[in-house]
Structures are given as C-alpha cells and as structure tokens.
Design a protein around this motif. Sequence first.
Motif, PDB file in Angstrom:
ATOM      1  N   LEU A   1      11.432  34.733  17.992  1.00 23.38           N
ATOM      2  CA  LEU A   1      10.884  33.756  17.167  1.00 23.38           C
ATOM      3  C   LEU A   1      10.040  34.464  16.124  1.00 23.38           C
ATOM      4  O   LEU A   1       9.485  33.715  15.391  1.00 23.38           O
ATOM      5  N   GLY A   2      10.462  35.758  16.061  1.00 23.46           N
ATOM      6  CA  GLY A   2       9.628  36.515  14.935  1.00 23.46           C
ATOM      7  C   GLY A   2       8.160  36.546  15.206  1.00 23.46           C
ATOM      8  O   GLY A   2       7.348  36.859  14.259  1.00 23.46           O
TER       9      GLY A   2
ATOM     10  N   LEU B   1      20.354  31.247  15.513  1.00 21.55           N
ATOM     11  CA  LEU B   1      21.333  30.085  14.997  1.00 21.55           C
ATOM     12  C   LEU B   1      22.001  30.761  13.527  1.00 21.55           C
ATOM     13  O   LEU B   1      22.242  30.170  12.477  1.00 21.55           O
TER      14      LEU B   1
ATOM     15  N   LEU C   1      14.403  33.377   9.325  1.00 19.92           N
ATOM     16  CA  LEU C   1      13.751  32.379  10.325  1.00 19.92           C
ATOM     17  C   LEU C   1      13.433  30.840   9.371  1.00 19.92           C
ATOM     18  O   LEU C   1      13.604  29.852  10.163  1.00 19.92           O
ATOM     19  N   PRO C   2      12.679  31.091   8.277  1.00 18.38           N
ATOM     20  CA  PRO C   2      12.156  29.895   7.651  1.00 18.38           C
ATOM     21  C   PRO C   2      13.344  28.716   7.550  1.00 18.38           C
ATOM     22  O   PRO C   2      13.137  27.571   7.593  1.00 18.38           O
ATOM     23  N   ASP C   3      14.572  29.233   7.600  1.00 19.35           N
ATOM     24  CA  ASP C   3      15.791  28.303   7.144  1.00 19.35           C
ATOM     25  C   ASP C   3      16.088  27.702   8.461  1.00 19.35           C
ATOM     26  O   ASP C   3      16.625  26.392   8.475  1.00 19.35           O
ATOM     27  N   VAL C   4      15.501  28.195   9.613  1.00 16.76           N
ATOM     28  CA  VAL C   4      16.366  27.447  10.744  1.00 16.76           C
ATOM     29  C   VAL C   4      15.258  27.087  11.801  1.00 16.76           C
ATOM     30  O   VAL C   4      15.514  26.241  12.735  1.00 16.76           O
ATOM     31  N   ILE C   5      13.965  27.444  11.488  1.00 16.95           N
ATOM     32  CA  ILE C   5      13.120  27.163  12.583  1.00 16.95           C
ATOM     33  C   ILE C   5      12.799  25.956  12.723  1.00 16.95           C
ATOM     34  O   ILE C   5      12.459  25.506  13.862  1.00 16.95           O
ATOM     35  N   GLY C   6      13.172  25.039  11.679  1.00 15.01           N
ATOM     36  CA  GLY C   6      13.163  23.524  12.150  1.00 15.01           C
ATOM     37  C   GLY C   6      13.940  22.918  13.059  1.00 15.01           C
ATOM     38  O   GLY C   6      13.937  21.779  13.501  1.00 15.01           O
ATOM     39  N   SER C   7      14.936  23.775  13.532  1.00 15.38           N
ATOM     40  CA  SER C   7      15.863  23.330  14.769  1.00 15.38           C
ATOM     41  C   SER C   7      15.748  24.175  15.978  1.00 15.38           C
ATOM     42  O   SER C   7      16.471  24.080  16.673  1.00 15.38           O
TER      43      SER C   7
ATOM     44  N   ALA D   1      10.299  25.587  21.010  1.00 12.78           N
ATOM     45  CA  ALA D   1      10.089  26.638  22.022  1.00 12.78           C
ATOM     46  C   ALA D   1       8.740  26.267  22.685  1.00 12.78           C
ATOM     47  O   ALA D   1       7.868  25.978  22.145  1.00 12.78           O
TER      48      ALA D   1
ATOM     49  N   ALA E   1       5.406  19.593  10.335  1.00 14.90           N
ATOM     50  CA  ALA E   1       7.145  19.879  10.219  1.00 14.90           C
ATOM     51  C   ALA E   1       7.515  18.494   9.413  1.00 14.90           C
ATOM     52  O   ALA E   1       8.657  18.452   8.988  1.00 14.90           O
TER      53      ALA E   1
ATOM     54  N   LYS F   1      10.979  18.726  17.511  1.00 13.08           N
ATOM     55  CA  LYS F   1      12.135  18.863  16.388  1.00 13.08           C
ATOM     56  C   LYS F   1      13.391  18.364  16.484  1.00 13.08           C
ATOM     57  O   LYS F   1      14.155  18.666  15.832  1.00 13.08           O
TER      58      LYS F   1
ATOM     59  N   GLN G   1      18.196  22.035  17.939  1.00 14.48           N
ATOM     60  CA  GLN G   1      19.498  22.701  18.547  1.00 14.48           C
ATOM     61  C   GLN G   1      19.240  23.631  19.515  1.00 14.48           C
ATOM     62  O   GLN G   1      20.141  23.745  20.281  1.00 14.48           O
TER      63      GLN G   1
END
Lengths: 304, 345
Positions: free
Chosen positions: A55-56, A68, A76-82, A85, A109, A152, A155
């Motif tokens: 998760l960085g 992902l 991370l910013p591109d996928v964190i919305g999916s 945790a 979000a 969220k 995925q």
Amino acid sequence: MPAVEMHAVTKTYARRGKSPQKALDDLELVVESGGVHGFLGPNGSGKTTSIRVLLGLIRPDAGEVRLLGRPVPSGLPDVIGSVGALVETPLFFPGFSGRRNLQLLAETAGLPRTRVEEVLETVELRDRADDRFKGYSLGMKQRLGIAAALLKSPQLLILDEPSNGLDPAGIRDVRELIRRLGQDGSTTVLLSSHLLTEIEQVADHVSIMARGRCIATGPVHKVLAGRSTGDVRIRVPDRAAAAAVLTAAGYAVSPTADGLLVSAVPAPGEITRVLAEHGHYLEELTPVAADLESAFLALTAEPA
Amino acid sequence: MSAVLTPPSVPTTAPAGRFGGLLRAETHRLRARRFIQVLLGLAVLAWIAVTALGLLNYEKATPERLAAAQAQLQEQVEQNEIGRQQCLTDPSLPPDVPVDQLCGPPMTAEDMELSWFLDPTPYSLSEEGPGGAVSIAAATAVLTFLIGATFVGAEWSSRSMVALLFWETRRPRVMGAKIAVVAVATLLVGVATQLAWLATAGIWQAVAGDGVPLPDGFWSEMLATHGRGALLALFAGLLGFGLTNLVRNTGAALGVGFVYFAVVESAISGFRPTWQPWLLTTNAAGLVVPGGLELTIYTDEIDTQGNSVVIEHLVTNLQGGIVMGVVTAVVVGVGVVLFSRRDAQ
Ligand SMILES: Nc1ncnc2c1ncn2[C@@H]1O[C@H](COP(=O)(O)OP(=O)(O)O)[C@@H](O)[C@H]1O
Ligand SMILES: [Mg+2]
C-alpha cells in the motif's frame, strides 16, 4: 494480470537501541486476480509488513512491487481507488460516529453518501451507525473497518487478520462475507491470517509466510493434499483387542501412553465404524497435527 | 431465447479521489471536532463578557461630568500653585540651587488630562482602539495555535493520518489539504475576532465613549492593525499545526510551546538580551503593533561612564511578518517532508 506482485522484496526495520529487524527477506509473492487468496503465517512472519509495502505505507529496502499492474509507489495514485484495505486495527476518529467516519472517507474519494449506507448494511452496522466509534465493541470496530475497506467497491480487498477480536458469531459472519465477495467474480480478496482453519474455510489459494519469505503457494486443496494421510490418536477400553482389529483391517497401529496411534488414516470415520463393528467403542479420537498443520509448523518454526 | 453471455469486462481501475474531495472532507473534519467547537464557544463567551464588563466600567462623558472634572482639575492646579508659593517663600531655601528644582515648575492645566478626573472614565476609541486590536490579536493567536495543534494532534492520536493514506497515497497532498484548511480556518477566526473587537469598541464608544472626534488616518491605522492581527492568527494556527505535526502529539506540542515561551524566551531575555529582536513573541508583537515594536535592550556592556549600554531597536511590522512567516514555513515544511519520507505505521 496478477492483482499483486512482489519480487525480491526486502525490508529491515531500524530499531532504536536494538539490532535491526529483518521483516521481509527476498520475498516473492504473486496473487492472481479473482477469488480469495489466503496469506497464512505465524505472528511476526511479515504479513502486515508485506501489506504495508503493497500500500506504499512503508518503503522496502529493495525489490519490485506492483499492485493491480502498477508499480508501487509511483503508480499507486492510479489504482488506489480500486483497493480497499483493513490493516491490523481499524483507524477512525473515536469521537465521531461510525457513519460520520465513513462519510468523511467517502467525501475524500468523491463517493456518494448512498454508498456509505450500502456498506453499513453489508456489515450490519446500520442500527448503531450514529453511535460514537469509541463506544463500539471490538467486533463492531472491526466491522466498521471492513465497511471502510468496502466503500470503494474495491477490485482488490486486502484484509489483515480481520477476525481478530471478533466473537465466534462475528468470525462466522466475516468469513461468510469474505467467501461471498470472493465468489462475485470481480473482487480479489487477499486475506491475511495466522489461523490455518480460517484459510482452509474461505480461501481458494494460499501463500504461506515464514520469517519474511513465502515458503509455499498454490491452490488450497493442493497445498492441503497431504492432509488425508494424517495420523489419529484413539483411546478405547480394551487397547490390545482394538489394536488387533485395526491391524486386521489394514491400519498401521502403534501403542501410546494411554491409547493407540493409527498412522495414515484417510478418513477417521472409518476407524469408528471398524471398531464399532467389533464391539469396541471409542472414548476419544483426536487427529494428530494434520499434515498441513505440521508442515506449516515445521516450515514456519524458528530455526533452532 | 438463449442467454447472452457478457464477455468478462476488463476491469478499469479507479484512481485516488480529487483534491477537492480531500479539502471538503478536511473542512468537515475540522468543523466537527468537539474540542474546536468548545474553544470557539469559549471565545464567544469571553467576547460577550469583555463587552459587558466594558459597558459596566466605562461611562460617557456628559457635559455635567466634564464640567465637574474641569473644576477638579482647576482646583488641583490652584492647590499646586499655593503649595509652590509657600515653598518659594521659605527662608531656609539654599540660595545656590534653582528654585524650580526645589519647589517644582509652575503647573498649568495643560500638564494634566481631563480624563484623570473622570471616574469612571469614558472609553476612548481614538486612543485605545488600536491597542485593543493588538491585545485581541494576542489572545486570538493563542486560540488559533490551539486549534491548529489539536486538529492535527487528533489526526495522529487516532492514526487517521495513516488511514487517509489508503485513500490518497500522495502524502504531500494529504498534508496540503490539511494545511490549506487550517490556514483558511485560522485566518477566518482571526478576521472574526478582529471584527468582534471592532464591534465591541464601537459599542463602547457609542454607549460610553469620550465623544472625541477620531483623528485623521485613524481608520487606516485601525484597519491595518486588524489585518496584521488576522495574519498573526494565521501564523499562530499554522505554527501550532506544524509543531504538533512534528512531535505527533498535541500534549507534547503544547509542552514544547510552553517551555519555549515561558522558559527559553525568558532565559534568552535575561542572559542574551541582544537576541531579543529575534524571539518569536517579539516578532509577533512587532508584526501587529502599529508602527512596530520599540525594544529597549539593556546590554551587558558597560560604557566609559560605568552605565550599561542601552540599545534602542525597532522591530518593524515587516520584520515581524517575515520572521513569523519564515519560522512558520520551516516548522510546517519540515513536518511535511518527514511525513512524506518516513514509513507510516
Ligand atoms: N515498526 C516496526 N519496527 C520494528 N520491527 C517491526 C515493526 N513492525 C514489525 N516489526 C517486526 O517485523 C517482523 C514482521 O512483523 P509483521 O509484518 O507485523 O508480521 P505479521 O503481520 O505476520 O505478524 C516482526 O519480527 C516484527 O516484530
Ligand atoms: Mg500482522
């Protein structure tokens, strides 16, 4: 595309006044998309550290991480919305209600408020949603944490020991929920646990962690395949006669202090039947450390 | 009819939320914090109390009260003159000393102020307005320091600072939203308390004022003081935020603040008086006080006559603003850098 890829990841914690602690040691981990992936390992084996790296939240010393399909942390910013945790304990404002805590996250979000009600419904917290978080029981806190992770519609859902602190009914509900999510076809669940039974019950795949490494991975039924050859310890009133019956039936029997050890039993129920047919009734039947469990323990034990 | 199988859709991943969402959530978080609500409530109560106290303690200068005061003043002047004449005619006076040194100079009505003979005194907006704005700015700075500190302190103690990183992984953004919200909120508080003070002073002047017409340039000086006071509220709020963000605990931050203001600054004033122009309180005052803060520094140096050397130093509004701004930026900036670099657990 795998949901999670970790290659040669190493992380050593610097500790003040103590020797550094190696938490991840050249870790290789791949979690394919879909279903429930168990992440099994004893306490301190590096499960939480791996998840934090994913998760960085913490920076590994070396290695390559993708979530992902995107590199961590830059992508991370591109996928964190999916990615939803729950890591260790849920983190919320104690003075705010459960609902407000979720609403603030939804606002962050850009999710609609209706989504908050949906996840409250999912974890069955609607009745208590307006109570302050600090008044919640451990189980309710954990459920709110799961609700936040679900907000969220992720995925990839990462749950780090989610049944910690839950009562048996709560544990059952959470496992039921995880199983359901794993079957919906669009969610991948990465479920970390130190409980073998939990993983057995809900996971399709499993990766076993020990001392910062992944020591076994694959479909649960395959990793568990050796289990049917487990040994069984029994106690009967007449040891010698029972031993004779079982030996005649083709079992390998050896005496123990207060009973018999029957080796490589495919189905313990058979023993009960064979003995009963000859008029012997069991006082006790205990599976000796099942194979996965002993393998798990042997694999994950601290080197002497 | 046969069922149409939808091909498995390629899942499209969702990015982090927009910065606007983060800002909105932070605003709501700040407004919903109980402690901040209590602080603001107390501030409103204090304002009402001060306004009421002023109304009780000031009284308008009516023509009758002015006449009475004038008469008292006149009597004082006359009494003084009588005493002086007695002194002058005293035969035991040493002849070689100037008489003014022995019996004092002659006194006129100009040597005294009429207000000295008015009890209760009327309120004087022209004389006390800007000074009041400075005091309010000081009190507001304490308030906004607490707001900034408790806001981010609660984020750390509940660890929701880390929880936010599950939603926005770009840490400078997470911090940036918080800083922006604290900056706007504390500036608004600063403006509000200055306006509240203006209202109070206006009420006092109307109800219990001295009726003296305001001098030229009064309003520009007053407004400028208000503005600088609001700016101090902003700096103090961000300082409280930045300091707490560094030590990650409200109590510890307040402790550090107390030790600095109560111990370090007094020690420096005592042992290193020439450093005074660089203390935070000096510069905070220098920022707000109209015309800057005049410092009189008694140094350790001794001049040829055996007196300690005295330095006059003016801390201008500009110096005060720059020093406060730089210190605030450094404290806040270091916190952001550390948060962005360190592991978050
Ligand atoms: N912040 C930390 N500082 C120092 N050591 C840590 C820290 N977090 C975890 N560790 C150590 O790293 C190892 C792995 O811990 P962790 O990832 O929490 O394991 P798990 O989640 O499997 O129980 C343990 O030995 C633990 O003591
Ligand atoms: Mg853990």
